[in-house]
Design a protein around this motif. Structure first.
Motif, PDB file in Angstrom:
ATOM      1  N   ARG A  26      45.599  30.101  35.536  1.00  0.00           N
ATOM      2  CA  ARG A  26      45.890  31.246  35.833  1.00  0.00           C
ATOM      3  C   ARG A  26      44.815  32.153  35.828  1.00  0.00           C
ATOM      4  O   ARG A  26      44.161  32.455  34.617  1.00  0.00           O
ATOM      5  N   LEU A  27      44.299  32.877  37.187  1.00  0.00           N
ATOM      6  CA  LEU A  27      42.876  33.462  37.138  1.00  0.00           C
ATOM      7  C   LEU A  27      43.282  35.074  37.162  1.00  0.00           C
ATOM      8  O   LEU A  27      44.233  35.436  38.035  1.00  0.00           O
ATOM      9  N   GLY A  28      42.535  35.880  36.479  1.00  0.00           N
ATOM     10  CA  GLY A  28      42.591  37.448  36.713  1.00  0.00           C
ATOM     11  C   GLY A  28      41.373  37.967  37.548  1.00  0.00           C
ATOM     12  O   GLY A  28      40.239  37.347  37.027  1.00  0.00           O
ATOM     13  N   ASN A  29      41.408  38.242  38.618  1.00  0.00           N
ATOM     14  CA  ASN A  29      40.194  38.715  39.431  1.00  0.00           C
ATOM     15  C   ASN A  29      40.428  39.979  39.942  1.00  0.00           C
ATOM     16  O   ASN A  29      41.399  40.949  39.793  1.00  0.00           O
ATOM     17  N   LEU A  30      39.310  40.499  40.434  1.00  0.00           N
ATOM     18  CA  LEU A  30      39.147  41.791  41.129  1.00  0.00           C
ATOM     19  C   LEU A  30      38.879  41.928  42.437  1.00  0.00           C
ATOM     20  O   LEU A  30      38.321  40.913  43.185  1.00  0.00           O
ATOM     21  N   LYS A  31      39.095  42.783  43.191  1.00  0.00           N
ATOM     22  CA  LYS A  31      38.701  42.667  44.731  1.00  0.00           C
ATOM     23  C   LYS A  31      37.498  43.394  45.225  1.00  0.00           C
ATOM     24  O   LYS A  31      37.323  44.671  45.427  1.00  0.00           O
ATOM     25  N   PHE A  32      36.348  42.754  44.821  1.00  0.00           N
ATOM     26  CA  PHE A  32      35.048  43.190  45.256  1.00  0.00           C
ATOM     27  C   PHE A  32      34.372  42.240  46.085  1.00  0.00           C
ATOM     28  O   PHE A  32      34.613  40.955  45.909  1.00  0.00           O
ATOM     29  N   ALA A  33      33.397  42.494  46.698  1.00  0.00           N
ATOM     30  CA  ALA A  33      32.651  41.582  47.559  1.00  0.00           C
ATOM     31  C   ALA A  33      31.992  40.404  46.793  1.00  0.00           C
ATOM     32  O   ALA A  33      31.915  39.437  47.037  1.00  0.00           O
ATOM     33  N   HIS A  34      31.305  40.942  45.647  1.00  0.00           N
ATOM     34  CA  HIS A  34      30.674  39.758  44.787  1.00  0.00           C
ATOM     35  C   HIS A  34      31.517  39.041  43.982  1.00  0.00           C
ATOM     36  O   HIS A  34      31.241  38.240  43.375  1.00  0.00           O
ATOM     37  N   TYR A  35      32.934  39.290  43.806  1.00  0.00           N
ATOM     38  CA  TYR A  35      33.845  38.407  43.271  1.00  0.00           C
ATOM     39  C   TYR A  35      34.426  37.092  44.193  1.00  0.00           C
ATOM     40  O   TYR A  35      35.521  36.770  43.751  1.00  0.00           O
ATOM     41  N   GLY A  36      34.115  37.228  45.287  1.00  0.00           N
ATOM     42  CA  GLY A  36      34.576  36.610  46.401  1.00  0.00           C
ATOM     43  C   GLY A  36      34.473  34.840  46.270  1.00  0.00           C
ATOM     44  O   GLY A  36      35.423  34.287  46.633  1.00  0.00           O
ATOM     45  N   ALA A  37      33.307  34.467  45.479  1.00  0.00           N
ATOM     46  CA  ALA A  37      33.519  33.139  45.186  1.00  0.00           C
ATOM     47  C   ALA A  37      34.369  32.587  44.063  1.00  0.00           C
ATOM     48  O   ALA A  37      35.186  31.616  44.163  1.00  0.00           O
ATOM     49  N   ILE A  38      34.750  33.522  43.181  1.00  0.00           N
ATOM     50  CA  ILE A  38      35.874  33.471  42.197  1.00  0.00           C
ATOM     51  C   ILE A  38      37.368  33.210  43.228  1.00  0.00           C
ATOM     52  O   ILE A  38      38.109  32.309  42.739  1.00  0.00           O
ATOM     53  N   SER A  39      37.453  34.119  44.004  1.00  0.00           N
ATOM     54  CA  SER A  39      38.736  33.749  44.884  1.00  0.00           C
ATOM     55  C   SER A  39      38.550  32.640  45.683  1.00  0.00           C
ATOM     56  O   SER A  39      39.748  31.962  45.736  1.00  0.00           O
ATOM     57  N   TYR A  40      37.535  32.084  46.146  1.00  0.00           N
ATOM     58  CA  TYR A  40      37.508  30.957  46.786  1.00  0.00           C
ATOM     59  C   TYR A  40      37.612  29.630  45.991  1.00  0.00           C
ATOM     60  O   TYR A  40      38.175  28.514  46.570  1.00  0.00           O
ATOM     61  N   MET A  41      37.688  29.971  44.832  1.00  0.00           N
ATOM     62  CA  MET A  41      38.152  28.722  43.846  1.00  0.00           C
ATOM     63  C   MET A  41      39.437  28.181  44.288  1.00  0.00           C
ATOM     64  O   MET A  41      39.635  26.899  44.262  1.00  0.00           O
ATOM     65  N   LYS A  42      40.460  29.018  44.479  1.00  0.00           N
ATOM     66  CA  LYS A  42      41.822  28.539  44.759  1.00  0.00           C
ATOM     67  C   LYS A  42      41.892  27.595  46.306  1.00  0.00           C
ATOM     68  O   LYS A  42      42.619  26.831  46.129  1.00  0.00           O
ATOM     69  N   GLU A  43      40.941  27.781  47.070  1.00  0.00           N
ATOM     70  CA  GLU A  43      40.835  27.086  48.467  1.00  0.00           C
ATOM     71  C   GLU A  43      40.471  25.755  48.157  1.00  0.00           C
ATOM     72  O   GLU A  43      40.858  24.711  48.879  1.00  0.00           O
TER      73      GLU A  43
END
Length: 324
Positions: A26-43
């Motif tokens: 379970r990941l907690g994340n923020l909506k910023f451009a430089h946080y994009g690779a963290i979001s990409y982890m789920k892909e």
């Protein structure tokens, strides 16, 4: 029929063990451009035997109450949020850095101010409890300016709950100056609401490094899953570093759902970088300045990076994936 299904399942396990469920993180994340690779982890998580359940928060400080009650396993946030959480008893460790930079101080276009030294008498806004809060205070402190939320000091501070409101306040001239993240600061510039006054990296804090944080429970009780998370993190970050077009496409289309232009993404990322590194001593400097300014209201501030900065899994993941 049931016996047949059981037998078939047993056969699949015997042939390769491929029916094992993915480990959910379970990941907690923020909506910023430089946080994009963290979001990409789920892909790409299934390649590493994981499923990433991402939940986005308005700001980093909002993630840690959820982590404290075992609703979040890993988190991406500013260093100040991680320090405050650790200092107030949330059992977490830092396992990597994932981005640096990403902060700008903007002024209204009609103001003559040329540096932070010229902010005396102005109304300055930011989001409370974010990296921008700490960086702003460090910049004011460097120039010998005092501040308060009430009139009477050199600078009057105004705090907002989210980053979009900062841009609105600057555009409507409700405030004179904002300390903002990316790509929101770039969007404010593009809209004509503000111009850059300074990137506040000229204090002892330097460029702020955002930490990837993990619960102590996962780090100590689920070491195999924790190791897979770090391999996934390194792979996702490497993909974005190696392929800027992929990073732009994913952030613009998946994170911002088409609401971020190509130019704003590129300008925003000119002020930030994807990284793996957590420089030695960086979190301690962050802690020291938070204590100095009374940020985080910590009961027991971390006394050293050795207490809670654990980079062994990162080093192993980088070695496994042959990443420098």
């Amino acid at each position: 029929m049931l016996k047949g299904l059981i037998a078939a399942g047993a056969m699949l396990v015997a042939l390769g063990g491929t029916v094992r469920a993915e480990d959910v993180v379970r990941l907690g994340n923020l909506k910023f451009a430089h946080y994009g690779a963290i979001s990409y982890m789920k892909e790409i998580a299934p390649k590493y035997g994981l499923k990433i359940d991402e939940r986005q928060f308005a700001k980093g400080a909002d993630i840690y109450p959820a982590m404290a009650v075992d609703q979040i396993d890993i988190a991406a946030s500013g260093g100040d949020g991680a320090v405050a959480a650790r200092g107030n008893g949330v059992k977490l460790v830092i396992v990597a850095g994932f981005a640096d930079g990403g902060v700008r101080i903007l002024k209204r276009p009609d103001l003559p101010a040329k540096s932070a030294a010229d902010l005396k008498g102005l109304k300055v806004a930011t989001v409370r409890g974010g990296t921008q809060d700490l960086m702003l205070l460090a910049e004011l402190d460097k120039h010998g300016l005092t501040w308060s939320e009430r009139p009477g000091k050199d600078v009057q501070l105004t705090y907002f709950n989210n980053y979009a409101d900062l841009n609105q306040a600057l555009g409507q001239k409700y405030v004179d100056v904002i300390c903002q993240s990316e790509p929101q600061s770039t969007q404010a510039i593009s809209a004509g609401w503000g111009v850059e006054l300074v990137k506040p990296y000229d204090t002892p804090i330097g460029k702020p490094v955002r930490p990837l944080v993990m619960t102590e429970k996962m780090y100590t009780e689920r070491p195999e899953v924790a190791a897979k998370v770090l391999r996934l993190f390194v792979a996702a970050t490497k993909a974005f570093i190696d392929d800027p077009a992929l990073a732009e496409k994913y952030v613009r289309e998946q994170v911002f759902k088409g609401q971020l232009t190509s130019q704003d993404f590129r300008d925003g990322m000119a002020n930030a970088s994807y990284t793996y590194a957590m420089p030695a001593g960086h979190m301690q400097v962050t802690t020291d300045y938070m204590v100095k300014y009374g940020l985080g209201k910590m009961q027991n501030p971390p006394k050293s990076d050795a207490e809670w900065v654990k980079l062994d899994l990162l080093d192993k993941a980088k070695a496994d994936l042959k990443v420098e």
